[in-house]
Design a protein around this motif. Structure first.
Motif, mmCIF file in Angstrom:
data_model
loop_
_atom_site.group_PDB
_atom_site.id
_atom_site.type_symbol
_atom_site.label_atom_id
_atom_site.label_comp_id
_atom_site.label_asym_id
_atom_site.label_seq_id
_atom_site.Cartn_x
_atom_site.Cartn_y
_atom_site.Cartn_z
ATOM 1 N N UNK A 1 0.837 -1.206 0.000
ATOM 2 C CA UNK A 1 0.000 0.000 0.000
ATOM 3 C C UNK A 1 0.870 1.253 0.000
ATOM 4 N N UNK A 2 1.896 1.292 0.849
ATOM 5 C CA UNK A 2 2.781 2.461 0.910
ATOM 6 C C UNK A 2 3.497 2.662 -0.425
ATOM 7 N N UNK A 3 3.979 1.586 -1.028
ATOM 8 C CA UNK A 3 4.678 1.697 -2.314
ATOM 9 C C UNK A 3 3.739 2.178 -3.416
ATOM 10 N N UNK A 4 2.519 1.661 -3.435
ATOM 11 C CA UNK A 4 1.575 2.087 -4.479
ATOM 12 C C UNK A 4 1.154 3.546 -4.291
ATOM 13 N N UNK A 5 0.958 3.975 -3.057
ATOM 14 C CA UNK A 5 0.614 5.376 -2.808
ATOM 15 C C UNK A 5 1.779 6.274 -3.199
ATOM 16 N N UNK A 6 3.001 5.874 -2.839
ATOM 17 C CA UNK A 6 4.186 6.648 -3.211
ATOM 18 C C UNK A 6 4.321 6.742 -4.723
ATOM 19 N N UNK A 7 4.087 5.633 -5.394
ATOM 20 C CA UNK A 7 4.178 5.614 -6.858
ATOM 21 C C UNK A 7 3.095 6.486 -7.484
ATOM 22 N N UNK A 8 1.893 6.451 -6.946
ATOM 23 C CA UNK A 8 0.800 7.246 -7.496
ATOM 24 C C UNK A 8 1.051 8.743 -7.328
ATOM 25 N N UNK A 9 1.676 9.130 -6.225
ATOM 26 C CA UNK A 9 1.945 10.549 -5.968
ATOM 27 C C UNK A 9 3.169 11.054 -6.719
ATOM 28 N N UNK A 10 4.061 10.161 -7.133
ATOM 29 C CA UNK A 10 5.312 10.570 -7.780
ATOM 30 C C UNK A 10 5.063 11.069 -9.193
ATOM 31 N N UNK A 11 5.807 12.087 -9.567
ATOM 32 C CA UNK A 11 5.778 12.556 -10.945
ATOM 33 C C UNK A 11 6.455 11.515 -11.829
#
Length: 66
Positions: A20-30
């Motif tokens: 979940x943390x990795x997917x949220x980080x990936x979604x927020x990343x440019x």
């Protein structure tokens, strides 16, 4: 076969939290701050179990120099 849930449950919980943390980080990343395509990282994170999430945090993100 007796499954020892007291050992397996924390590992599964850790894996879910990392995903979940990795997917949220990936979604927020440019897109330009991610090595490779985001779709590739989604596949690696989802199907790489614990290792996929860790690989994303170590190798998937570019250093912004800050």
């Amino acid at each position: 076969m007796d499954i020892q849930w007291q050992i397996i449950a924390p590992v599964i919980l850790l894996q879910l939290i990392l995903v979940v943390i990795a997917l949220v980080s990936l979604a927020k990343a440019e897109a330009e701050t991610v090595r490779g395509t985001k779709l590739l990282w989604v596949v690696i994170i989802l199907f790489g179990n614990i290792i996929g999430s860790i690989v994303y945090f170590v190798a998937g993100r570019k250093d912004d120099g800050a």
